[in-house]
Design an enzyme around this catalytic site. Structure first.
Site, short mmCIF file in Angstrom:
data_model
loop_
_atom_site.label_atom_id
_atom_site.label_comp_id
_atom_site.label_asym_id
_atom_site.label_seq_id
_atom_site.Cartn_x
_atom_site.Cartn_y
_atom_site.Cartn_z
N LEU A 1 0.92 -1.27 0.06
CA LEU A 1 -0.10 -0.04 -0.01
C LEU A 1 0.69 1.27 -0.16
CD1 LEU A 1 -2.92 -1.06 2.57
CD2 LEU A 1 -2.67 -1.15 0.14
N SER A 2 2.31 1.18 -0.17
CA SER A 2 2.93 2.14 -0.11
C SER A 2 2.84 3.41 -1.12
CB SER A 2 4.52 1.72 -0.22
OG SER A 2 5.51 2.57 -0.37
#
Ligand SMILES: *Cc1c(COP(=O)(O)O)cnc(C)c1O
Length: 338
Positions: free
Chosen positions: A85-86
């Protein structure tokens, strides 16, 4: 004149080159309805979420300098990593696409069943994605080196950006954002006494502390940690700020004890929406039509809100909240909106 952080000394540092991902200052806007809803000082928001590249956010600032460095060093591929999810990996993938470079993304954990959020965007922008199949975040680090070696073996010239993107150039980029913001505050007649920012790796807070000292900003900077315990965050911020100061040839701006990081707003963990964060996210959405993200800015605003209620900003006339981006995560975390 050495050994001081005066504005004259500040004029003497060699400013790193930019690639040109960011065409101008990001908006600096009043948030009167949100200020009224919170009951605190007059409030301004610095909209780094609106950087018009790669879905915006604070990571683009650092990448603008790192990409210039990569080009100068002859690189033609970027390698970095973090969780799927970076925001950092997504931003790096967009930067690689823009520069016509290959990009390898290393994510910790297992590949999720569905392609969504930042992971989806990274793939869309052409990243070659690998998973470590290990939930330990540090499992990314040896894989970055391995990916770089593999690329080099294929004849490419890789440039490795550390996990999460916290590097000296990243910190310097945020220090320079202070100069941009000071100019905007002056033009808007704004006089924030305090700046509030979410703290993940700590690079943004470190840069804001360093820049505020370099450019003699009239405010103090306070962080709200969303990932590590406050004591660990303070130590890391002081170290990152000192490294960046050394690179610029100016004194370290703070000791760990002088760094202000507020604890108590992580909730169940990094990346997991908290109830207080969800309330803050809805508050900003309904008061201002501003979209926060559940992982960083919603928790930071929840922190600001609780601190206002506790009287922390009582003597302050104005405050500035940094919107550091992260909106793609809203679409992956609907529970933060309901
Ligand atoms: C990474 C990030 C932060 C935190 O920045 P650090 O420099 O890692 O402390 C805050 N907000 C968003 C949206 C981010 O992606």
């Amino acid at each position: 004149m050495t050994g001081t952080a005066s504005p004259i000394a500040a004029c003497r540092f060699a400013e790193p080159a930019r690639f040109g991902l960011i065409p101008g200052p990001t908006p600096f806007l009043p948030a009167p309805a949100l200020a009224a809803a919170l009951g605190g000082p007059r409030l301004w928001i610095k909209r780094d979420d609106l950087i018009p590249f790669g879905f915006g956010g604070n990571k683009i600032r650092g990448l603008d300098l790192m990409l210039a460095d990569a080009v100068t060093s002859g690189a033609n591929a970027l390698v970095t990593g973090a969780g799927p999810l970076s925001n950092h990996v997504r931003s790096t993938a967009a930067a690689a696409a823009r520069a016509g470079m290959r990009m390898v993304a290393v994510y910790w954990g297992r590949a999720p069943a569905e392609l969504q959020g930042n992971h989806l965007l990274s793939v869309l922008w052409g990243a070659e994605v690998r998973f470590t199949d290990d939930n330990d975040r540090s499992s990314v680090d040896p894989e970055l080196a391995a990916a770089a070696a593999r690329l080099a073996g294929e004849g490419a010239r890789p440039y490795v950006i550390p996990r999460g993107g916290a590097s000296t150039l990243g910190v310097i980029a945020h220090a320079l954002a202070v100069r941009e913001t000071l100019d905007q505050a002056r033009a808007a007649g704004a006089r924030p006494d305090a700046v509030v920012v979410a703290v993940g790796s700590g690079g943004t807070l470190a840069g804001w502390i360093l820049g505020s000292q370099l450019f003699c900003a009239p405010w103090r900077v306070e962080g709200v940690t969303v990932s590590r315990p406050a004591a660990e965050a303070r130590a890391r911020v002081a170290e990152l700020a000192a490294d960046a100061a050394a690179a610029l040839g100016v004194p370290a701006p703070v000791t760990a004890d002088e760094v202000v990081v507020h604890d108590g707003f992580i909730g169940d963990g990094y990346g997991r929406p908290s109830e207080a964060g969800a309330e803050a996210l809805r508050l900003a959405a309904r008061a201002e039509g501003v979209l926060l993200d559940p992982t960083y800015t919603a928790k930071a605003l929840a922190g600001y809100r609780a601190l206002v209620a506790a009287g922390r900003f009582r003597g302050d006339r104005e405050a500035l909240f940094l919107h550091t981006g992260g909106e793609p995560s809203v679409f992956v975390r609907p529970e933060a909106v309901r």
